[in-house]
Scaffold this motif. Structure first.
Motif, PDB file in Angstrom:
ATOM      1  N   ARG A  17       0.834  -1.192   0.000  1.00 32.72           N
ATOM      2  CA  ARG A  17       0.000   0.000   0.000  1.00 32.72           C
ATOM      3  C   ARG A  17       0.876   1.251   0.000  1.00 32.72           C
ATOM      4  N   ASP A  19       0.323   5.414   0.318  1.00 27.91           N
ATOM      5  CA  ASP A  19      -0.595   6.516   0.616  1.00 27.91           C
ATOM      6  C   ASP A  19      -0.049   7.794  -0.010  1.00 27.91           C
ATOM      7  N   CYS A  55     -11.488  12.550   1.077  1.00 30.22           N
ATOM      8  CA  CYS A  55     -11.856  11.139   1.155  1.00 30.22           C
ATOM      9  C   CYS A  55     -10.705  10.278   0.642  1.00 30.22           C
ATOM     10  N   LEU A  56     -10.752   9.012   0.976  1.00 37.52           N
ATOM     11  CA  LEU A  56      -9.716   8.072   0.562  1.00 37.52           C
ATOM     12  C   LEU A  56     -10.163   7.337  -0.698  1.00 37.52           C
ATOM     13  N   LEU A  57      -9.279   7.320  -1.694  1.00 32.73           N
ATOM     14  CA  LEU A  57      -9.575   6.666  -2.970  1.00 32.73           C
ATOM     15  C   LEU A  57      -8.563   5.550  -3.201  1.00 32.73           C
ATOM     16  N   PRO A  58      -8.939   4.307  -2.915  1.00 31.81           N
ATOM     17  CA  PRO A  58      -8.014   3.185  -3.135  1.00 31.81           C
ATOM     18  C   PRO A  58      -8.014   2.750  -4.600  1.00 31.81           C
ATOM     19  N   VAL A  68      -3.441   4.607  -2.443  1.00 26.96           N
ATOM     20  CA  VAL A  68      -4.581   5.255  -1.798  1.00 26.96           C
ATOM     21  C   VAL A  68      -4.373   6.765  -1.847  1.00 26.96           C
ATOM     22  N   ALA A 118     -19.274   8.905  -1.360  1.00 32.36           N
ATOM     23  CA  ALA A 118     -18.334   8.473  -0.318  1.00 32.36           C
ATOM     24  C   ALA A 118     -19.101   8.107   0.938  1.00 32.36           C
ATOM     25  N   GLU A 125     -11.069   6.408  10.331  1.00 31.50           N
ATOM     26  CA  GLU A 125     -10.471   6.901   9.099  1.00 31.50           C
ATOM     27  C   GLU A 125     -11.380   7.919   8.423  1.00 31.50           C
ATOM     28  N   TYR A 128     -14.368   6.850   2.636  1.00 31.27           N
ATOM     29  CA  TYR A 128     -13.835   6.265   1.411  1.00 31.27           C
ATOM     30  C   TYR A 128     -14.779   6.563   0.250  1.00 31.27           C
ATOM     31  N   THR A 130     -16.923   5.412  -2.468  1.00 34.76           N
ATOM     32  CA  THR A 130     -17.608   4.133  -2.704  1.00 34.76           C
ATOM     33  C   THR A 130     -18.157   4.025  -4.119  1.00 34.76           C
TER      34      THR A 130
END
Length: 284
Positions: A17, A19, A55-58, A68, A118, A125, A128, A130
């Motif tokens: 991973r 970041d 927001c987190l974008l994996p 991420v 999201a 956290e 994310y 979605t």
């Protein structure tokens, strides 16, 4: 974990991973900091009241790596007020669901302004994404990571002149200056140039023209592999008042050549410099 380099078999560092935090929404990049509001660690408000949620974008990459992004979504003022109200309430924060438009430019995609959604998946956290176009696919690792010019924790393969690729060592920044590509870290530097031969001469003649003026007494090595000629030599040079080890490498094919210049201070890094040259691949 470690994996083996495909060009020389050496162990190289890998990671599952990465970041990567994007600093601001695209619309606010040039706005002075004193004109921005940050009511929470995940909310940002522009001078006109436009509101953004980090927001987190994996992103799934080939080879089992996940990138991420900490990226921004523009949301309505009403949703921003609600997010602010529940941000420090774990029970209510866990149920946070919002929609808006993607507010960053990330390459190789064109996603600015895309409708996204999201949700909080873990109360410890940021939310994310979605619903987002990049979530639907696995992407080529090098194609994505080579767009990030800052140092990365793993090696990444860069393309030069559309016909050559080379490995950028983990921890090295990438800068393009005119026709020259440079990789750098505190103790190592790489300069890369691609040349075209308009004379339609042999690789040996092309290399000879490029080497004209270099000292013949340097420690040279030459190898032929089919249509490809590889050449390297070492020099000690004083650069900015320090004695540096300079490795000059060339990979030549009819009509094209890549020049690789590695600078390092410590003799033990000779293996690294040779590894950089060994990583050159012709894809034309």
């Amino acid at each position: 974990m470690t994996v083996q380099c495909g060009c020389c078999g050496a162990e190289i560092t890998s990671t599952d991973r990465i970041d990567y935090r994007l600093n601001r929404p695209e619309q606010l990049i040039d706005v002075p900091g004193d004109q921005l509001g940050a009511p929470t660690g995940g909310l940002l408000v522009g001078p006109d009241g436009d509101s953004y949620l980090r927001c987190l974008l994996p992103v799934r990459l080939t080879g089992g790596t996940e990138l991420v992004f900490g990226a921004w979504m523009q949301i309505s003022k009403v949703d921003a007020m609600y997010a602010h109200a529940v941000w420090d309430n774990d029970a209510e924060y866990a149920n946070l669901r919002l929609s808006g438009t993607f507010a960053n430019i990330i390459r190789p995609w064109d996603l600015l302004g895309t409708r996204v959604e999201a949700a909080v998946l873990n109360a410890d956290e940021l939310p994310y994404f979605t619903s987002h176009p990049v979530l639907e696919h696995e992407w080529d690792r090098d194609e994505v990571l080579c767009r990030i010019r800052q140092p990365l924790p793993i090696p990444v393969r860069e393309t030069l002149g559309e016909v050559w690729t080379i490995e950028r060592t983990d921890g090295m920044r990438c800068v393009v200056e005119g026709h020259t590509v440079r990789f750098s870290s505190p103790d190592r530097k790489v300069s890369l140039d691609v040349y075209a031969d308009r004379t339609d001469g042999s690789p040996s003649d092309f290399l000879g023209a490029v080497l004209d003026g270099y000292p013949a007494t340097a420690e040279h090595s030459v190898s032929h592999d089919g249509d490809e000629l590889r050449h390297a030599f070492w020099l000690s040079e004083v650069i900015d008042g320090h004695e540096e080890q300079v490795f000059h490498g060339h990979v030549v094919r009819r009509g094209t050549m890549i020049s690789v210049r590695c600078i390092h201070r410590y003799p033990a890094d000779r293996a690294w410099a040779q590894h950089v040259l060994n990583s050159v691949r012709y894809i034309g």
